[in-house]
Motif scaffolding. Structure first.
Motif, short mmCIF file in Angstrom:
data_model
loop_
_atom_site.label_atom_id
_atom_site.label_comp_id
_atom_site.label_asym_id
_atom_site.label_seq_id
_atom_site.Cartn_x
_atom_site.Cartn_y
_atom_site.Cartn_z
N SER A 141 0.86 -1.50 0.24
CA SER A 141 -0.20 -0.17 0.24
C SER A 141 0.67 1.51 0.12
N GLN B 172 6.54 5.06 -7.38
CA GLN B 172 5.06 5.43 -7.25
C GLN B 172 5.65 6.53 -5.71
N SER C 249 -1.86 9.58 -4.26
CA SER C 249 -2.02 8.56 -4.65
C SER C 249 -3.47 8.07 -4.11
N GLU C 250 -4.83 7.54 -5.39
CA GLU C 250 -5.63 7.35 -4.64
C GLU C 250 -6.15 6.09 -3.87
N GLU C 251 -4.99 5.46 -4.10
CA GLU C 251 -4.77 4.21 -3.11
C GLU C 251 -5.46 4.84 -1.23
N SER C 252 -4.91 6.14 -1.40
CA SER C 252 -4.38 6.24 0.11
C SER C 252 -4.32 8.24 0.14
N ARG D 79 -2.33 6.39 -9.86
CA ARG D 79 -3.87 6.27 -10.10
C ARG D 79 -5.13 5.01 -10.21
N ARG D 80 -5.57 4.09 -10.23
CA ARG D 80 -6.30 2.87 -9.88
C ARG D 80 -6.29 2.18 -11.64
N HIS E 2 0.82 -5.02 -10.43
CA HIS E 2 0.31 -4.02 -9.63
C HIS E 2 -1.00 -3.56 -10.26
N SER E 3 -1.69 -2.98 -9.17
CA SER E 3 -3.03 -2.34 -9.23
C SER E 3 -3.38 -0.96 -9.38
N TYR E 4 -2.15 0.36 -9.69
CA TYR E 4 -2.24 1.09 -10.03
C TYR E 4 -1.04 1.21 -10.76
N GLY F 30 -0.30 -5.71 -0.46
CA GLY F 30 -1.48 -4.81 -1.09
C GLY F 30 -1.62 -6.82 -1.36
#
Length: 523
Positions: A48, A83, A89-92, A106-107, A144-146, A370
């Motif tokens: 994360s 990153q 990051s829109e993850e956090s 971004r995701r 990765h997802s982002y 993650g």
């Protein structure tokens, strides 16, 4: 001297091993002074974005890291380490990044499986020393997802396509970052690391960059590892999960040697499934820990470890959580962990309560490392029924009738190596595990295991349609054509085999040569 910033999460051993393979010495940064005084700094990040930045602040690494980045000395950020260079990051959303590069993370918003896992290409956008000596059509390993969205095009070093183009590498002076993992990208990744390390740098741009990159289908070698009757750790293979022949455990080789052979033969990943409990050992003495450490010294593709990822108490009375077990595996060289029987029990509790507990192994490990680091290994078998109305489980109309001519079946999940069936079907299990935070499904099939009859296409399609995460097809491969069949008739991202590779009946190179004009593969 290469300094590695290890903030305490993820598989840094593989990065260290890759750099040492090139003849360099690695020093792990233990203090802010180590970071500020580094000659060259490598920052591999996992998990994360928010967790990473929080730990960096807790360790008081942020200011010395910014000081180093401002110094003009060589820096390489890998995955989340790249990153971190951006503003956030829109993850956090509430967590600030280092802000060295303008833009945010971004995701993926694609009609494809997320995480983006596997071998994909790059399109180099500007001259650099990083890819000197490479053709430009090589594939590198992503998980990765982002992805980063850069506001300044001048910082974009490479683009990669996955539904749409995304930033896969950046450069600003001597600051470099890669979304892909060079330490897991075979000979290509080692060459890239060598280019980062060396003093004499030739600025160039590869000649063969593709107009559009394509994600390769992965061919995965699986090693079932257990102790034989003499206590030796061996690779074995079952016949519908029975690993004994004439009363003895089948011995098909030593795990470290076989993994090395598969790396040389072109396997895209190597999976170890620990099918012996090893419950009595203190965690540091677990036999699979040493297997991972030795394998990761010379195998530079992703390693997955499954079996024993659960809470347990050793013979000395010391208790360990599943997260602690996973921690030790990641620190020993694993990139992903696989959860099998315990996933069924976790999902049963989840379905019963109707809510997440936040305490299951799936949830805890995916939160820290993650979701791309958590693979769910499902072991289903067919249960035939005369009509879908007689069961609450999801059924399929099958082209393979049952023993009494039944035209429908559901796929019952099992635990304890297939010995015990449970009242949950494979589709429900896969969907529930995705909701809990898993990032990939390893879909076995007891009915096809060891039969060489090909993959269970109906099972794979049923599960694949129910999830948005990648699926690995497993069990039943007997020839090259079976791999083409599963990729032609399902959307599975990967196919796994064991016995046919161990016995050299079907070499990995033969599978890829057969597939190369049919689907995208890494050659």
């Amino acid at each position: 001297m290469i300094t590695l910033l290890d903030y305490g999460a993820g598989n840094v051993r593989s990065v260290i091993n890759a750099i040492e393979k090139l003849g360099e010495t690695v020093r792990v940064a233990a203090s802010d002074r180590d970071i500020v005084n580094a000659e060259k700094l490598v920052f591999p990040g996992v998990g994360s974005f928010g967790s990473m930045m929080t730990i960096l602040h807790e360790k008081r690494f942020v200011e010395p890291l910014l000081t180093f980045l401002d110094s003009g000395r060589p820096f390489l950020g890998i995955c989340v380490g790249m990153q971190a260079l951006f503003e956030g990051s829109e993850e956090s959303p509430e967590v600030k990044g280092l802000g060295v590069l303008p833009g945010r993370v971004r995701r993926f918003t694609v009609d494809l499986s997320v995480p983006h896992i596997g071998w994909n290409g790059i399109r180099v956008q500007q001259p650099t020393h990083l890819f000197d000596g490479l053709d430009g059509d090589e594939k590198l390993y992503f998980v990765h997802s982002y992805h980063a969205v850069a506001d300044d095009p001048a910082t974009v070093l490479t683009l990669t396509d996955y539904g749409y183009p995304f930033v896969s590498a950046v450069q600003k002076g001597n600051i470099l970052g890669t979304q892909f993992h060079p330490e897991k990208s075979g000979a290509t990744g080692l060459k890239l690391l060598e280019n980062f390390i060396r003093e004499e740098r030739r600025i160039s741009i590869p000649e063969k960059c593709p107009e559009q990159t394509r994600l390769a289908k992965r061919i995965i070698a699986c090693l079932d590892v257990r102790a034989n009757d003499r206590g030796d750790l061996v690779v074995t293979k079952g016949d519908q999960y029975d690993v004994r022949e004439a009363g003895n455990v089948r011995n098909l080789g030593k795990p470290v040697e076989l993994a090395g052979r598969y790396f040389e033969e072109g396997a895209d990943e190597v999976t170890f499934l620990n099918i012996t409990g090893f419950r009595d050992f203190p965690l540091a003495d677990m036999p699979m820990i040493q297997v991972l450490k030795e394998t990761s010294k010379n195998v530079f593709v992703p390693l997955t470890i499954g079996g024993g990822i659960r809470d347990f108490t050793d013979k000395n009375g010391r208790s360990y959580t599943a997260l602690e077990v996973a921690d030790e595996y990641f620190r020993s060289g694993a990139d992903k962990i696989s959860i099998g029987s315990d996933a069924v029990l976790i999902v049963e509790e989840y379905l019963k309560s109707g809510k997440k507990s936040g305490k299951s192994a799936i949830e805890q490990i995916s939160f820290v490392y993650g979701n791309q680091a958590v693979v769910i290994s499902i072991d289903p078998r067919r249960v035939y029924v005369q009509s879908p109305d007689v069961t609450s489980h999801l059924t399929v109309e099958t082209a393979i009738p049952g023993p009494a001519g039944e035209r429908y079946c559901w796929f019952q999940c099992t635990i304890k190596g297939g010995r015990e069936g449970r009242d949950v079907d494979a589709v429900t299990l896969a969907r529930s595990c995705e909701e809990l935070g898993a990032g990939e499904i390893l879909l076995n099939c007891i009915d096809r295991d060891g039969t060489n009859q090909g993959f269970d296409i109906e099972l794979i399609n049923a599960v694949k349609k129910a999830v948005t995460i990648p699926v690995i097809a497993s069990s039943g491969a007997g020839c090259e054509a079976h791999f083409a069949e599963v990729f032609r008739n399902t959307d599975a991202e990967s196919a796994l085999a064991a016995g046919i590779f161990h016995r050299r009946e079907v070499p990995i190179a033969a599978v890829k040569n057969y597939l190369k004009d049919k689907v995208e593969v890494r050659l």
